[in-house]
Design a protein around this motif. Structure first.
Motif, PDB file in Angstrom:
ATOM      1  N   ARG A 218      28.989 -38.527   1.816  1.00  0.00           N
ATOM      2  CA  ARG A 218      30.156 -38.133   2.604  1.00  0.00           C
ATOM      3  C   ARG A 218      29.720 -37.804   4.037  1.00  0.00           C
ATOM      4  N   VAL A 219      30.514 -38.224   4.994  1.00  0.00           N
ATOM      5  CA  VAL A 219      30.255 -37.861   6.384  1.00  0.00           C
ATOM      6  C   VAL A 219      31.109 -36.654   6.743  1.00  0.00           C
ATOM      7  N   PRO A 220      30.768 -35.927   7.801  1.00  0.00           N
ATOM      8  CA  PRO A 220      31.570 -34.751   8.180  1.00  0.00           C
ATOM      9  C   PRO A 220      33.043 -35.107   8.319  1.00  0.00           C
ATOM     10  N   SER A 221      33.912 -34.188   7.968  1.00  0.00           N
ATOM     11  CA  SER A 221      35.356 -34.443   8.043  1.00  0.00           C
ATOM     12  C   SER A 221      35.825 -34.490   9.495  1.00  0.00           C
ATOM     13  N   VAL A 222      37.018 -35.019   9.683  1.00  0.00           N
ATOM     14  CA  VAL A 222      37.619 -35.069  11.015  1.00  0.00           C
ATOM     15  C   VAL A 222      37.720 -33.662  11.597  1.00  0.00           C
ATOM     16  N   ARG A 223      38.176 -32.728  10.790  1.00  0.00           N
ATOM     17  CA  ARG A 223      38.341 -31.356  11.269  1.00  0.00           C
ATOM     18  C   ARG A 223      36.995 -30.722  11.611  1.00  0.00           C
ATOM     19  N   MET A 224      35.977 -30.992  10.784  1.00  0.00           N
ATOM     20  CA  MET A 224      34.654 -30.434  11.045  1.00  0.00           C
ATOM     21  C   MET A 224      34.088 -30.985  12.350  1.00  0.00           C
ATOM     22  N   LEU A 225      34.248 -32.314  12.562  1.00  0.00           N
ATOM     23  CA  LEU A 225      33.763 -32.936  13.799  1.00  0.00           C
ATOM     24  C   LEU A 225      34.473 -32.336  15.009  1.00  0.00           C
ATOM     25  N   SER A 226      35.776 -32.117  14.859  1.00  0.00           N
ATOM     26  CA  SER A 226      36.566 -31.520  15.938  1.00  0.00           C
ATOM     27  C   SER A 226      36.069 -30.127  16.284  1.00  0.00           C
TER      28      SER A 226
ATOM     29  N   SER B  50      39.811 -38.075  -0.358  1.00  0.00           N
ATOM     30  CA  SER B  50      38.424 -37.635  -0.519  1.00  0.00           C
ATOM     31  C   SER B  50      37.660 -37.579   0.797  1.00  0.00           C
ATOM     32  N   GLY B  51      38.118 -38.313   1.813  1.00  0.00           N
ATOM     33  CA  GLY B  51      37.439 -38.329   3.092  1.00  0.00           C
ATOM     34  C   GLY B  51      36.720 -39.638   3.354  1.00  0.00           C
ATOM     35  N   TYR B  52      35.753 -39.576   4.276  1.00  0.00           N
ATOM     36  CA  TYR B  52      35.002 -40.765   4.679  1.00  0.00           C
ATOM     37  C   TYR B  52      33.595 -40.717   4.107  1.00  0.00           C
ATOM     38  N   PHE B  53      33.099 -41.908   3.709  1.00  0.00           N
ATOM     39  CA  PHE B  53      31.775 -42.020   3.117  1.00  0.00           C
ATOM     40  C   PHE B  53      31.021 -43.173   3.773  1.00  0.00           C
ATOM     41  N   VAL B  54      29.703 -43.062   3.788  1.00  0.00           N
ATOM     42  CA  VAL B  54      28.874 -44.140   4.336  1.00  0.00           C
ATOM     43  C   VAL B  54      29.016 -45.377   3.453  1.00  0.00           C
ATOM     44  N   SER B  55      29.270 -46.500   4.087  1.00  0.00           N
ATOM     45  CA  SER B  55      29.448 -47.747   3.332  1.00  0.00           C
ATOM     46  C   SER B  55      28.169 -48.092   2.576  1.00  0.00           C
ATOM     47  N   PRO B  56      28.294 -48.483   1.308  1.00  0.00           N
ATOM     48  CA  PRO B  56      27.115 -48.848   0.519  1.00  0.00           C
ATOM     49  C   PRO B  56      26.659 -50.263   0.845  1.00  0.00           C
ATOM     50  N   GLN B  57      26.218 -50.466   2.082  1.00  0.00           N
ATOM     51  CA  GLN B  57      25.876 -51.808   2.546  1.00  0.00           C
ATOM     52  C   GLN B  57      24.457 -51.813   3.107  1.00  0.00           C
ATOM     53  N   HIS B  58      23.522 -52.437   2.421  1.00  0.00           N
ATOM     54  CA  HIS B  58      22.159 -52.479   2.918  1.00  0.00           C
ATOM     55  C   HIS B  58      22.002 -53.424   4.106  1.00  0.00           C
TER      56      HIS B  58
ATOM     57  N   ILE C 152      36.368 -30.896  20.273  1.00  0.00           N
ATOM     58  CA  ILE C 152      37.228 -32.004  20.685  1.00  0.00           C
ATOM     59  C   ILE C 152      38.533 -31.953  19.902  1.00  0.00           C
ATOM     60  N   SER C 153      39.518 -32.682  20.372  1.00  0.00           N
ATOM     61  CA  SER C 153      40.810 -32.701  19.689  1.00  0.00           C
ATOM     62  C   SER C 153      40.719 -33.474  18.376  1.00  0.00           C
ATOM     63  N   ILE C 154      41.667 -33.230  17.511  1.00  0.00           N
ATOM     64  CA  ILE C 154      41.725 -33.966  16.248  1.00  0.00           C
ATOM     65  C   ILE C 154      41.876 -35.465  16.513  1.00  0.00           C
ATOM     66  N   ASN C 155      42.684 -35.823  17.502  1.00  0.00           N
ATOM     67  CA  ASN C 155      42.894 -37.242  17.806  1.00  0.00           C
ATOM     68  C   ASN C 155      41.608 -37.921  18.273  1.00  0.00           C
ATOM     69  N   THR C 156      40.812 -37.208  19.092  1.00  0.00           N
ATOM     70  CA  THR C 156      39.536 -37.784  19.541  1.00  0.00           C
ATOM     71  C   THR C 156      38.585 -37.940  18.366  1.00  0.00           C
ATOM     72  N   ALA C 157      38.564 -36.941  17.477  1.00  0.00           N
ATOM     73  CA  ALA C 157      37.718 -37.031  16.281  1.00  0.00           C
ATOM     74  C   ALA C 157      38.137 -38.204  15.405  1.00  0.00           C
ATOM     75  N   LYS C 158      39.433 -38.413  15.281  1.00  0.00           N
ATOM     76  CA  LYS C 158      39.921 -39.545  14.490  1.00  0.00           C
ATOM     77  C   LYS C 158      39.462 -40.867  15.086  1.00  0.00           C
ATOM     78  N   ARG C 159      39.427 -40.941  16.411  1.00  0.00           N
ATOM     79  CA  ARG C 159      38.988 -42.178  17.066  1.00  0.00           C
ATOM     80  C   ARG C 159      37.532 -42.480  16.740  1.00  0.00           C
ATOM     81  N   VAL C 160      36.728 -41.422  16.617  1.00  0.00           N
ATOM     82  CA  VAL C 160      35.319 -41.613  16.246  1.00  0.00           C
ATOM     83  C   VAL C 160      35.233 -42.295  14.885  1.00  0.00           C
ATOM     84  N   PHE C 161      36.026 -41.805  13.932  1.00  0.00           N
ATOM     85  CA  PHE C 161      35.976 -42.357  12.580  1.00  0.00           C
ATOM     86  C   PHE C 161      36.567 -43.760  12.527  1.00  0.00           C
ATOM     87  N   LEU C 162      37.614 -44.004  13.317  1.00  0.00           N
ATOM     88  CA  LEU C 162      38.195 -45.343  13.359  1.00  0.00           C
ATOM     89  C   LEU C 162      37.183 -46.348  13.910  1.00  0.00           C
ATOM     90  N   GLU C 163      36.402 -45.915  14.903  1.00  0.00           N
ATOM     91  CA  GLU C 163      35.379 -46.783  15.480  1.00  0.00           C
ATOM     92  C   GLU C 163      34.305 -47.113  14.453  1.00  0.00           C
TER      93      GLU C 163
END
Length: 472
Positions: A28-36, A65-73, A41-52
């Motif tokens: 799991r990666v840090p949540s949007v709220r945790m990153l904010s 459940s949130g965001y997780f690192v893709s299982p891609q080697h 930073i604002s919630i919207n800016t944090a969301k942009r990080v995750f969208l990127e």
């Protein structure tokens, strides 16, 4: 720190942690709220990080459940090198190779990695047939007559309305319809250049654009290009005294699949305007973004009509319909005169059908599914390449579009690979097709627009085996 720079910096820091293994697949990666909270930073800016990060296939969302690192080697595969073309205008190219590769178009006995359009299996063919039938009924003469010179009113109105998605402010009267995007680009170049003039392009560049330039007798300056951010603005600035016109594909360039950052688009647009150099913007792939938001365009920053913005549905909806358009800014009258001479009228029936498909919302529904499929295809292709291609292979990380650029060892000639693969009923696009210079001989482009199957995985495995044999 500027908001745009801060969001990009945070996304880059997290991307580095994922690629270096600090954040491992499935974690799991840090949540949007945790990153904010942590970075103020604002919630919207944090969301942009995750969208990127999601657009780069580095993370994936799991409902509730949130965001997780893709299982891609395959994420460990390095990026291709930035191009470094010679600062010399060229006007000769690989015509024979381009013609040979594109002569395979439509062949049912080949796996066509070489043709950059979505497979018919990914297109809403039944719905489009219905729209064509409805168009024959709605048009006064059943579609047999000429349209007004500027083009179908419904289509132009919908293209203008959709410009709001990329922060544009087009009106119906700003748009001219064309027979696909290549027709739009050709009209723009004919309006703005004369034989012997110099055209600046990204390197690598779509072969069709190179062929138009050569056909018009233009010299071509290829600009150094990075696989993530696009053309080098500094390299472009040094070439300005030599340039008559600049033509760019800022959103998901067909070879590398990058998306130019908004700040770069703004700077390029204003730089060219200050020097009186028209910018032709090919936005054919703009609707094929992998992120949640459609990227902006150079046209968004055009304040004096210097940008000629071109698009079509050839890469998104109906390649064979030849439906395109251009918003030519202050060059409108010149383009209308050329359209009258070279085309007279667009094809009324299919332009009306596509215009209505955009109007009813069918296009957006189709795009959502197509974008999801293309992004998943990118993951599948990349994982297969990591498994089957020679060690040291580099691949692009497209943010959207239909192209995956593969860079092999210097010893691998992809024109030779093309001919060997053809014997296995596989067609690829060798890198030499995408330049007028002596470069990219060890690169190739694969189209992501084929339905993913185990047979397709096997074809990539075959291709990787052939590449290993050539590399020795």
């Amino acid at each position: 720190m500027k908001k745009e720079f801060l969001y990009a910096t945070l996304a880059g820091n997290l991307a580095d942690k994922i690629k270096s293994g600090v954040l491992k697949p499935g974690e799991r990666v840090p949540s949007v709220r945790m990153l904010s909270t942590e970075h103020g930073i604002s919630i919207n800016t944090a969301k942009r990080v995750f969208l990127e990060l999601e657009a780069r296939s580095l993370i994936e969302a799991k409902p509730q459940s949130g965001y997780f690192v893709s299982p891609q080697h395959y994420l460990k595969l390095p990026l291709p090198l930035a191009s470094r073309p010679a600062p010399v205008a060229k006007s000769t190219g690989p015509d024979e190779l381009i013609n040979e590769v594109y002569s395979n178009m439509g062949r049912k006995d080949l796996t066509l990695f070489s043709i950059g359009i979505p497979s018919g299996h990914l297109l809403p063919q039944a719905k489009l047939k219905k729209e064509v039938v409805l168009a024959t009924r709605s048009l006064k003469d059943g579609g047999t007559g000429f349209e007004p010179l500027q083009g179908n009113a419904t289509l132009r109105r919908m293209v203008a309305a959709r410009s709001l998605a990329w922060k544009g402010q087009l009106k119906e009267n700003d748009v001219i319809t064309t027979s696909g995007c290549m027709n739009a680009l050709a009209l723009c170049l004919m309006a703005l250049t004369r034989p012997g003039d110099t055209l600046a392009l990204e390197s690598p560049c779509y072969p069709g654009i190179l062929q138009i330039a050569m056909g018009l007798g233009l010299k071509v300056l290829e600009v150094a290009t990075h696989p993530v951010t696009g053309i080098s603005i500094e390299a472009l600035r040094k070439l300005l005294p030599k340039i008559t016109v600049c033509l760019l594909v800022p959103n998901f360039n067909t070879a590398l699949g990058y998306c130019m950052p908004d700040d770069n688009k703004k700077e390029v647009t204003r730089l060219l305007a200050r020097h009186g150099i028209p910018l032709i913007e090919d936005d054919t792939y703009g609707d094929l973004h992998f992120s949640a938001e459609r990227p902006g365009c150079c046209k968004s920053y055009d304040t004096d009509g210097n940008v000629l913005w071109c698009g079509s549905v050839s890469k998104t909806l109906a390649p064979g319909y030849r439906v395109g358009w251009v918003a030519p800014g202050k060059y409108k009258e010149q383009l209308l005169k050329l359209k009258l001479v070279h085309t007279i009228s667009s094809t009324a029936l299919v332009h009306e059908a596509v215009g209505n498909f955009l109007l009813t919302g069918g296009y957006d529904k189709h795009l959502r599914q197509l974008r999801q499929t293309l992004q998943e295809n990118y993951r599948q292709y990349a994982a297969a390449i990591a498994d089957y291609f020679p060690a040291g292979t580099k691949i692009s990380q497209p943010r959207g579009g239909l192209a995956l650029w593969v860079e092999l060892s210097k010893q691998t000639d992809t024109t030779e690979l093309y001919h060997d693969a053809l014997k296995q009923h596989i067609s690829i696009a060798p890198g030499r097709m995408f330049t007028l210079q002596n470069q990219f001989q060890n690169c190739l482009r694969l189209c992501l627009g084929l339905p993913w199957t185990e047979e397709l995985r096997f074809k990539i495995k075959q291709l990787g085996g052939l590449a290993k044999m050539i590399a020795g």
